[in-house]
Design a protein around this motif. Structure first.
Motif, PDB file in Angstrom:
ATOM      1  N   ASP A   1      10.202   7.448  -5.725  1.00  0.00           N
ATOM      2  CA  ASP A   1      10.537   5.985  -5.952  1.00  0.00           C
ATOM      3  C   ASP A   1      11.191   5.326  -4.637  1.00  0.00           C
ATOM      4  N   GLY A   2      10.999   5.750  -3.339  1.00  0.00           N
ATOM      5  CA  GLY A   2      11.199   5.529  -2.423  1.00  0.00           C
ATOM      6  C   GLY A   2      11.120   6.396  -1.061  1.00  0.00           C
ATOM      7  N   PHE A   3      10.909   5.685   0.370  1.00  0.00           N
ATOM      8  CA  PHE A   3      10.687   6.910   1.358  1.00  0.00           C
ATOM      9  C   PHE A   3      11.313   6.330   2.877  1.00  0.00           C
ATOM     10  N   VAL A   4      11.820   7.124   3.340  1.00  0.00           N
ATOM     11  CA  VAL A   4      12.463   6.895   4.631  1.00  0.00           C
ATOM     12  C   VAL A   4      11.635   6.837   5.563  1.00  0.00           C
ATOM     13  N   VAL A   5      11.521   5.730   6.432  1.00  0.00           N
ATOM     14  CA  VAL A   5      10.629   5.762   7.731  1.00  0.00           C
ATOM     15  C   VAL A   5      11.384   5.229   9.029  1.00  0.00           C
ATOM     16  N   PRO A   6      11.656   6.278   9.868  1.00  0.00           N
ATOM     17  CA  PRO A   6      12.440   6.171  11.024  1.00  0.00           C
ATOM     18  C   PRO A   6      11.493   5.985  11.894  1.00  0.00           C
ATOM     19  N   ARG A   7      12.185   5.478  13.156  1.00  0.00           N
ATOM     20  CA  ARG A   7      11.475   5.158  14.462  1.00  0.00           C
ATOM     21  C   ARG A   7      11.635   6.568  15.135  1.00  0.00           C
TER      22      ARG A   7
ATOM     23  N   VAL B   1      14.020   1.623   4.977  1.00  0.00           N
ATOM     24  CA  VAL B   1      13.852   2.555   3.779  1.00  0.00           C
ATOM     25  C   VAL B   1      13.240   1.561   2.511  1.00  0.00           C
ATOM     26  N   ILE B   2      12.063   2.214   2.135  1.00  0.00           N
ATOM     27  CA  ILE B   2      11.244   1.508   1.305  1.00  0.00           C
ATOM     28  C   ILE B   2      11.476   1.909  -0.119  1.00  0.00           C
ATOM     29  N   LEU B   3      11.959   1.123  -0.963  1.00  0.00           N
ATOM     30  CA  LEU B   3      11.942   1.208  -2.542  1.00  0.00           C
ATOM     31  C   LEU B   3      11.006   0.711  -3.121  1.00  0.00           C
ATOM     32  N   THR B   4      10.776   0.953  -4.445  1.00  0.00           N
ATOM     33  CA  THR B   4       9.735   0.354  -5.312  1.00  0.00           C
ATOM     34  C   THR B   4      10.204  -1.133  -5.400  1.00  0.00           C
ATOM     35  N   ASP B   5      11.522  -1.384  -5.389  1.00  0.00           N
ATOM     36  CA  ASP B   5      11.800  -2.810  -5.733  1.00  0.00           C
ATOM     37  C   ASP B   5      12.803  -3.223  -4.676  1.00  0.00           C
ATOM     38  N   ALA B   6      12.843  -3.031  -3.394  1.00  0.00           N
ATOM     39  CA  ALA B   6      13.667  -3.526  -2.342  1.00  0.00           C
ATOM     40  C   ALA B   6      13.207  -2.789  -1.027  1.00  0.00           C
TER      41      ALA B   6
ATOM     42  N   ALA C   1       0.797  -1.055   0.038  1.00  0.00           N
ATOM     43  CA  ALA C   1       0.091  -0.184   0.169  1.00  0.00           C
ATOM     44  C   ALA C   1       0.780   1.317  -0.008  1.00  0.00           C
ATOM     45  N   LEU C   2       1.961   1.149   0.826  1.00  0.00           N
ATOM     46  CA  LEU C   2       2.902   2.480   0.447  1.00  0.00           C
ATOM     47  C   LEU C   2       3.450   2.621  -0.589  1.00  0.00           C
ATOM     48  N   ARG C   3       3.771   1.676  -1.338  1.00  0.00           N
ATOM     49  CA  ARG C   3       4.323   1.904  -2.675  1.00  0.00           C
ATOM     50  C   ARG C   3       3.514   2.308  -3.519  1.00  0.00           C
ATOM     51  N   ALA C   4       2.250   1.935  -3.597  1.00  0.00           N
ATOM     52  CA  ALA C   4       1.442   2.503  -4.246  1.00  0.00           C
ATOM     53  C   ALA C   4       1.134   4.241  -4.026  1.00  0.00           C
ATOM     54  N   ALA C   5       1.186   4.346  -2.699  1.00  0.00           N
ATOM     55  CA  ALA C   5       1.171   5.835  -2.290  1.00  0.00           C
ATOM     56  C   ALA C   5       2.280   6.610  -2.778  1.00  0.00           C
TER      57      ALA C   5
ATOM     58  N   ASN D   1       2.996  12.731   5.233  1.00  0.00           N
ATOM     59  CA  ASN D   1       3.739  11.568   5.211  1.00  0.00           C
ATOM     60  C   ASN D   1       2.723  10.476   4.518  1.00  0.00           C
ATOM     61  N   PRO D   2       3.273   9.863   3.699  1.00  0.00           N
ATOM     62  CA  PRO D   2       2.599   8.863   2.714  1.00  0.00           C
ATOM     63  C   PRO D   2       2.221   7.794   3.761  1.00  0.00           C
ATOM     64  N   VAL D   3       3.020   7.176   4.719  1.00  0.00           N
ATOM     65  CA  VAL D   3       2.264   6.205   5.506  1.00  0.00           C
ATOM     66  C   VAL D   3       0.923   6.408   6.154  1.00  0.00           C
ATOM     67  N   ASP D   4       0.732   7.890   6.636  1.00  0.00           N
ATOM     68  CA  ASP D   4      -0.587   8.151   7.185  1.00  0.00           C
ATOM     69  C   ASP D   4      -1.549   7.825   6.344  1.00  0.00           C
ATOM     70  N   SER D   5      -1.438   8.057   4.980  1.00  0.00           N
ATOM     71  CA  SER D   5      -2.475   8.046   4.022  1.00  0.00           C
ATOM     72  C   SER D   5      -3.042   6.330   3.929  1.00  0.00           C
TER      73      SER D   5
END
Length: 608
Positions: free
Chosen positions: A36-42, A72-77, A25-29, A155-159
């Motif tokens: 092409d990617g997003f950093v998700v820190p704690r 780190v979420i990329l489209t392919d890794a 779902a995040l990759r779609a957002a 933040n795309p995680v929130d969506s």
């Protein structure tokens, strides 16, 4: 035992193994956002250790519930980078077919990005979750890959997060000056003097711990630490302005702060920053988000990224805070001893589990009086689970405590007069010779820190090796620091002081730290022994310079069944016997007769 009015811990695993669909779902957002990617820190926007439920993005996305880590979420890794505390926990919680768990000791998040992002690709980030230094590191990593970095307005995680919790709204109350030891007006005067010395016109207080200390307030916006989330703007002259997430302000606190500060809503922060045009503004490099820097600069101010002077002031406890902490440890020690006596009986009956131990310890602390919260989720690990440094028991991982195993319990409490943190490792049944050897070596390192005497100006890195030497002699070590700073009814993990290879801050009288060496045999058992200690001046005959040492604050016996006295030097044995005598004298008046009898046996001199 009676039930406490509320439970401070639950045993659910809020995202375990739910990563694949959520990451999809995040990759779609991300595709919709054009990155092409997003950093998700704690992290939350204050870089806090304990974050409100609506900021637990990393746990929701990956299932990893540790207190530190970066995905780190990329489209392919995808990768989750964790430090040595979580190299066992993270693979157990994360679907490693979707997210690779990467030990920080091998590869940083920035290095992984540099290797995997790819040329002409765009990496997104939330500017509220990164400091300016953090963004500088990301920029270098992205440049190495030939890509670009982009701040996202939302933040795309929130969506993607259906049912995301609402922001906190706990009551904000005053910390009495009798416990704080100094009025807020006097504290702010000291902070302003530091701003003048640094040629700054204002300070943006971005760390809620510093906010709580400076204004003598406490809240309940996050678990385990009595914080009110928000910010403050402190000018060199004039009233301060607080911007709090919660609008539930106790009238007594409002009245106490009215002469020195205005209280507003978090939503009004941008308006307050807009008034800093032309000012040189100190922004804390450790907790100030890059979004704050950008807003100050947009308002026409000049940002001075440096140290919030409150952090160092808060670390040195005054007489009232020290007295309160001692009393909190006395009550807490009695509760822990009641628990240890109960534990021996429960283990002998064979009805002990990791969860029942956590619940019993919380009950004993609640019965001891003034318990406001546990200072962190209790680490209750039997057998192999004890080797997971920051193990958190869930209903899924809960196991019985069996004979022939070691049981590690690391716990703490928040009381109005102090914060506690204690670890004891216990033998269930007959320990092996190896267990006794390893435990005794850890205890020797623990005692070496307790007995340490060092010149003023010594930092934590210079004494960290004292705790490791007995293990090093056997070719052993542990992969975490020996000690962290501790607050006064504030964070159980407080900087800047620490005893670790990276502990560069000089230790000062009034600082409180943990003393917790360990040893971990992966898949078999873990050992850690922890007390809190207070830095204090020491009189050394013939000394040519000021000398410091440690007062041990924590009061609870070590497990004599695990001590191989033949390995101890006379000074070590004498220190342990003296400590046990002190524990017995301090706690016996607070215990019932059966528990006093248990404590007397548990604190007999070694060899008796």
């Amino acid at each position: 035992m009676t039930e406490p009015r509320r439970r401070f811990q639950t045993f659910d695993d809020p995202g375990h193994r739910k990563g694949p669909e959520r990451i999809a779902a995040l990759r779609a957002a991300l595709r919709e956002a054009g990155v092409d990617g997003f950093v998700v820190p704690r992290a939350d926007e204050h870089q806090s250790e304990y974050v409100p439920a609506d900021a637990e993005r990393l746990a929701w996305l990956t299932g990893f519930t540790g207190s530190a880590g970066t995905a780190v979420i990329l489209t392919d890794a995808a990768a989750l980078v964790v430090d040595g505390r979580y190299t066992l926990q993270a693979p157990a919680q994360v679907d490693t077919g979707v997210v690779s768990v990467v030990p920080l000791a091998e590869t940083s998040a920035e290095a992984w990005i540099g290797e995997h992002l790819g040329r002409d690709r765009v990496l997104g980030y939330d500017p509220w979750l990164h400091t300016p230094d953090g963004i500088a590191r990301l920029e270098r990593a992205v440049a190495k890959a030939g890509g670009s970095l982009r701040a996202l307005p939302e933040n795309p995680v929130d969506s993607c997060w259906a049912g995301r919790p609402k922001p906190p709204s706990g009551q904000v109350v005053a910390q009495p000056e009798s416990l704080a030891g100094e009025g807020a007006e006097d504290k702010l005067a000291r902070v302003r003097a530091a701003l003048v010395a640094d040629s700054c016109d204002a300070l943006v207080i971005s760390d809620p711990h510093n906010l709580a200390w400076a204004f003598n307030l406490r809240g309940s916006d996050v678990g385990h630490t009595p914080l009110a989330l928000g910010y403050a703007i402190l000018p060199r002259e004039g009233r301060a302005r607080l911007y709090l997430v919660s609008g539930d302000i106790d009238p007594a606190l409002r009245a106490a702060l009215d002469p020195i500060a205005e209280i507003g809503a978090r939503l009004d922060l941008d308006e307050g920053i807009a008034a800093l045009s032309g000012a040189r503004v100190r922004l804390d490099g450790a907790t100030g988000a890059v979004a704050l820097k950008e807003r100050v600069e947009s308002a026409g101010g000049t940002v001075d990224v440096g140290k919030d002077p409150i952090t160092a002031m808060k670390a040195v406890k005054n007489a009232a805070e020290i007295a309160g902490t001692r009393e909190a440890h006395r009550r807490d020690g009695a509760s822990v001893v009641r628990f240890l006596a109960w534990l021996d009986g429960a283990a002998a009956r064979g009805d002990l589990t990791e969860i029942t131990a956590v619940e019993a310890l919380e009950n004993f602390r609640a019965e001891g009086g003034d318990l406001r919260d546990v200072s962190f989720p209790t680490i209750s690990g039997s057998g192999a689970n004890g080797a997971i440094v920051h193990y958190r028991v869930t209903r899924e991982t809960n196991r019985a405590v069996r004979p022939g195993e070691l049981f590690l319990v690391d716990s703490g409490a928040q009381y109005p007069d102090g914060t506690t943190d204690i670890t004891r490792t216990l033998a269930i049944g007959e320990p092996t010779a190896e267990m006794r050897d390893r435990y005794t070596r850890v205890l020797q390192g623990h005692v070496a820190i307790s007995r340490a005497v060092f010149p003023k100006g010594t930092n934590g890195a210079q004494i960290d090796g004292f705790a490791r030497l007995p293990l090093w002699r056997a070719g052993l070590d542990f992969d975490h620091g020996t000690g962290h700073g501790v607050g006064a009814f504030l964070s159980v993990h407080e900087g800047p002081q620490r005893i670790a290879k990276t502990g560069t801050v000089a230790l000062e009288p009034g600082m409180i730290l943990s003393n917790e060496p360990g040893y971990y045999a992966a898949g078999r058992y873990g050992i850690r022994i922890e007390n809190l200690v207070l830095v204090e001046p020491r009189e050394v005959p013939g000394s040519e310079r000021p000398v410091l040492g440690f007062e041990t604050l924590t009061l609870a016996p070590y497990d004599r069944r695990l001590i191989d006295a033949s390995l101890l030097e006379p000074g070590e044995r004498a220190w342990i016997d003296a400590y046990h005598a002190r524990v017995r004298e301090a706690l016996s008046p607070l215990l019932d007769a059966p528990t006093r009898g248990w404590l007397e046996a548990a604190t007999e001199p070694l060899g008796a």
